[in-house]
Design a protein around this motif. Structure first.
Motif, PDB file in Angstrom:
ATOM      1  N   LEU A  93      -6.319  -5.709  26.491  1.00 54.32           N
ATOM      2  CA  LEU A  93      -7.693  -4.744  25.915  1.00 54.32           C
ATOM      3  C   LEU A  93      -8.443  -6.225  25.442  1.00 54.32           C
ATOM      4  O   LEU A  93      -8.127  -7.062  25.163  1.00 54.32           O
ATOM      5  N   GLN A  94      -9.961  -5.895  25.695  1.00 60.00           N
ATOM      6  CA  GLN A  94     -10.590  -6.592  25.264  1.00 60.00           C
ATOM      7  C   GLN A  94     -10.392  -7.029  23.886  1.00 60.00           C
ATOM      8  O   GLN A  94     -10.734  -6.510  23.186  1.00 60.00           O
ATOM      9  N   PHE A  96     -12.216  -9.232  22.484  1.00 63.02           N
ATOM     10  CA  PHE A  96     -14.309  -9.671  21.849  1.00 63.02           C
ATOM     11  C   PHE A  96     -14.511  -8.415  20.976  1.00 63.02           C
ATOM     12  O   PHE A  96     -15.313  -8.197  19.770  1.00 63.02           O
ATOM     13  N   PHE A  97     -13.488  -6.697  21.310  1.00 62.81           N
ATOM     14  CA  PHE A  97     -14.015  -5.688  20.618  1.00 62.81           C
ATOM     15  C   PHE A  97     -12.604  -5.455  19.408  1.00 62.81           C
ATOM     16  O   PHE A  97     -11.937  -5.976  19.381  1.00 62.81           O
ATOM     17  N   GLN A 101     -14.625  -0.361  18.424  1.00 65.52           N
ATOM     18  CA  GLN A 101     -15.836  -0.592  19.457  1.00 65.52           C
ATOM     19  C   GLN A 101     -15.570  -0.080  20.738  1.00 65.52           C
ATOM     20  O   GLN A 101     -16.225   0.198  21.506  1.00 65.52           O
ATOM     21  N   PHE A 105     -17.134   1.863  23.645  1.00 67.77           N
ATOM     22  CA  PHE A 105     -17.232   1.420  24.744  1.00 67.77           C
ATOM     23  C   PHE A 105     -16.510   2.718  25.760  1.00 67.77           C
ATOM     24  O   PHE A 105     -17.186   3.169  27.219  1.00 67.77           O
ATOM     25  N   THR A 106     -15.537   2.995  25.784  1.00 71.11           N
ATOM     26  CA  THR A 106     -14.068   3.783  26.385  1.00 71.11           C
ATOM     27  C   THR A 106     -15.578   5.382  26.352  1.00 71.11           C
ATOM     28  O   THR A 106     -16.424   5.317  27.545  1.00 71.11           O
ATOM     29  N   LYS A 108     -18.432   5.957  26.043  1.00 71.54           N
ATOM     30  CA  LYS A 108     -19.998   5.589  26.894  1.00 71.54           C
ATOM     31  C   LYS A 108     -19.249   5.520  28.657  1.00 71.54           C
ATOM     32  O   LYS A 108     -20.249   6.260  28.888  1.00 71.54           O
ATOM     33  N   MET A 109     -18.398   5.246  28.870  1.00 79.38           N
ATOM     34  CA  MET A 109     -18.148   4.877  30.181  1.00 79.38           C
ATOM     35  C   MET A 109     -18.195   6.826  30.664  1.00 79.38           C
ATOM     36  O   MET A 109     -18.097   6.558  31.454  1.00 79.38           O
ATOM     37  N   PHE A 110     -17.584   7.502  29.597  1.00 78.80           N
ATOM     38  CA  PHE A 110     -17.371   9.014  29.700  1.00 78.80           C
ATOM     39  C   PHE A 110     -18.636   9.247  29.935  1.00 78.80           C
ATOM     40  O   PHE A 110     -18.320  10.534  30.069  1.00 78.80           O
ATOM     41  N   LYS A 137     -10.881  -6.459  14.702  1.00 77.69           N
ATOM     42  CA  LYS A 137     -11.041  -6.872  16.069  1.00 77.69           C
ATOM     43  C   LYS A 137      -9.146  -7.209  17.045  1.00 77.69           C
ATOM     44  O   LYS A 137      -7.972  -7.044  16.287  1.00 77.69           O
TER      45      LYS A 137
END
Lengths: 317, 276
Positions: A93-94, A96-97, A101, A105-106, A108-110, A137
């Motif tokens: 996973l990213q 930096f999140f 967070q 973001f996920t 928002k993607m949905f 983090k």
């Protein structure tokens, strides 16, 4: 094999995928209906992850088609994947999140609104046991925590279809049990769960249906009760006696429903012609012949037996 | 959710990804420090020795600030934009969501490019502020926004090239080195060709030199300045005039071709798995 029906939430038909000259998938077909927990089994390199990545539209099939809720994800990922939750195998996973967070973001993607995102994040972070880690983090998470977060991410859009690639790898036994219950509960809520796993015990416990793939070809697809039958040649009753006599053995061998009798010390392995629990009949026969029975067990049939037999190319009976 | 909203979500993601990189931040600081150093040196040593009007020195400050660091920042931001998602395995996570590949690459490109524009905005503002502080009142400041846009537009060449390599190679280091190699090679070859053109008068050398990616990148903003306020005398090097339309067209061709190649590569091919 399962027939493709109008109830199917996931439909994979005649899926073929090449990597160069290597045929990773060879006309794979199966269908998964609403509310099923479908276990997708196969050894390393069998084509499990290739199937999943094609189902998600990440790979383009050379032949055949995938439909998720009736929509082809390669052609229309926006609509096909709107109702899909996906947890990859050992996800990266990213970093930096923070966990929250990344969930934001996920969400928002949905296309979830702010209020729904907030509610879902609180609910899911709690559900996967990461409440105290949500604002940290992801780079600081252990493998098991990343795996748990990945499951939470896959649930943020309240999906109709959950696709999980080895979802409990890296989790401790307590978390594994928790997630097994979660997947079972989700299927009871009418969600379809597709799990690729090496853990046959896990699949046997939670899956209603099983697909087996080997060297890119489906070797079995059907209800889990059928797979045990299909790849188990015969059922065996193990009887431990105080004393085994020749008269006892020949008497048992003459029974209509007995295929053969093997002797090992004071133990008898009685192979049955039918797949039935005939322990009652066998114990009666032993008592008739004055035998003293110490124990009597129907040999347990595990998914592992069936799986290994299927991979060896065993015939379905 | 609309195309624009999905692109905007990826754009926001790209901002976080780019700005989470400590070396991008370090390069931004270095770019500002370098720019400050030049203007301070000008003020301390050169201004006193030369009898030049310094009321438009801010243009020099802004343009010198772009120099090496901004193309380098562009190459680094763009070079990791697509490739890092493959290398880390996060491309699978992003592209298994309800988003098309075109929306994804558009968000990635615009996200990275807007970060670069922010950097250019900071260096432009720094150039103006330092010039005001070190050299007193400045004139022609009304063209500062146009100069900023011209710098941003000219940086599209190496940003797009690096972005394209990032998707084509799917390896960040390879993409950055290739783009940087082209930047260095193009600068050197361009200088040689210019010298050959000056000495021989053969126009082919000039055509080739202008077709290289560095010519339009380094000259476009200067051409715009000279178009707006005429040729300026700079204590470092003259702000040259030239065919800004040709430079703009060359930038558009490089950027357009790179974007198309990257998009076709993404759309037509499988999403590659994390490299082990």
């Amino acid at each position: 094999m399962n027939t493709l029906s109008s109830q199917s939430v996931i439909t994979v038909s005649d899926l073929t995928k090449f990597y160069g000259d290597f045929k990773a998938l060879d006309a794979v077909s199966f269908a998964v209906e609403k509310g099923w927990v479908y276990g997708y089994l196969g050894p390393n390199g069998a084509g499990k992850t290739t199937t999943i990545r094609t189902m998600l539209g990440l790979l383009k099939p050379d032949q055949g088609e995938v439909q998720i809720t009736g929509i082809n994800p390669t052609k229309d990922p926006v609509h096909a994947l709107q109702s899909v939750g996906y947890a990859p195998e050992l996800p990266t996973l990213q970093t930096f999140f923070s966990g929250e967070q990344l969930m934001e973001f996920t969400g928002k993607m949905f296309g979830l609104d702010k209020l729904t995102r907030k509610e879902k994040i609180n609910q899911l972070i709690d559900l996967v046991g990461l409440k105290e880690w949500g604002n940290k983090k992801i780079g600081k998470y252990s493998k098991g925590m990343v795996q748990r977060l990945s499951v939470a991410l896959s649930l943020i859009n309240d999906p109709l279809v959950l696709i999980m690639d080895e979802p409990t790898i890296g989790m401790d036994p307590e978390a594994t049990a928790h997630f097994r219950n979660l997947f079972t509960n989700l299927s009871k809520q009418g969600k379809t769960v597709f799990i690729s796993s090496h853990l046959l015990d896990e699949v046997q416990r939670i899956c209603t249906h099983v697909g087996m793939i080997n060297r890119g070809k489906m070797v079995f697809d059907g209800p889990i009760t059928q797979v045990l039958e299909a790849f188990t040649r015969k059922w065996v009753v193990e009887a431990e006696l105080e004393k085994v006599t020749k008269r006892m053995i020949s008497g048992l061998e003459k029974l209509d429903y007995v295929e053969d009798v093997e002797v090992e010390g004071n133990k008898l392995r009685i192979g049955l012609k039918e797949k039935k629990d005939l322990r009652g009949e066998i114990s009666s026969e032993i008592f008739k012949r004055k035998g003293v029975l110490l124990s009597l067990n129907l040999q347990k049939i595990t998914l592992e037996d069936a799986y290994l037999r299927a991979l060896r190319g065993g015939e379905q009976k | 959710m609309s195309f624009v909203r999905r692109v905007a979500v990826i754009l926001g993601y790209e901002w976080r990804r780019a700005l989470a990189k400590k070396w991008v931040l370090a390069l931004i600081v270095l770019a500002i420090a370098f720019q400050t150093l030049i203007l301070v040196a000008l003020a301390q040593f050169i201004a006193t020795a030369l009898e030049v009007e310094f009321d438009t020195i801010w243009v020099v400050g802004v343009l010198q600030g772009q120099g090496l660091f901004v193309p380098l920042i562009a190459i680094i931001i763009a070079g990791g934009s697509m490739s890092e998602e493959y290398e880390r395995g996060t491309a699978d996570i992003l592209l298994s969501k309800p988003i098309t590949k075109v929306e994804y690459i558009t968000g990635k490109f615009l996200g990275g490019f807007s970060v670069l524009c922010l950097v250019e905005g900071i260096t432009t503002a720094t150039g103006v502020v330092l010039s005001l502080g070190l050299f007193g009142p400045q004139s022609e400041l009304q063209i500062a926004p146009v100069l900023f846009l011209a710098i941003a537009y000219s940086s599209l060449v190496f940003f797009s090239l690096s972005f394209m390599f990032s998707e084509v190679f799917r390896r960040g280091t390879l993409a950055m080195f290739t783009a940087f190699g082209i930047f260095i090679a193009s600068s050197v070859v361009s200088q040689i060709l210019s010298l050959l053109y000056l000495s021989t008068g053969e126009p082919l050398y000039d055509y080739i030199s202008k077709g290289l990616p560095t010519w339009s990148t380094t000259n476009f903003a200067q051409f715009i300045v000279s178009q707006l306020i005429g040729t300026l005398q700079s204590p470092l090097q003259p702000i040259s005039s030239g065919d800004f339309q040709l430079a703009a067209a060359i930038i558009a061709v490089y950027a357009g071709a790179s974007i198309v190649i990257a998009t076709v590569r993404l759309v037509k091919s499988d999403v590659s798995k994390k490299a082990d």
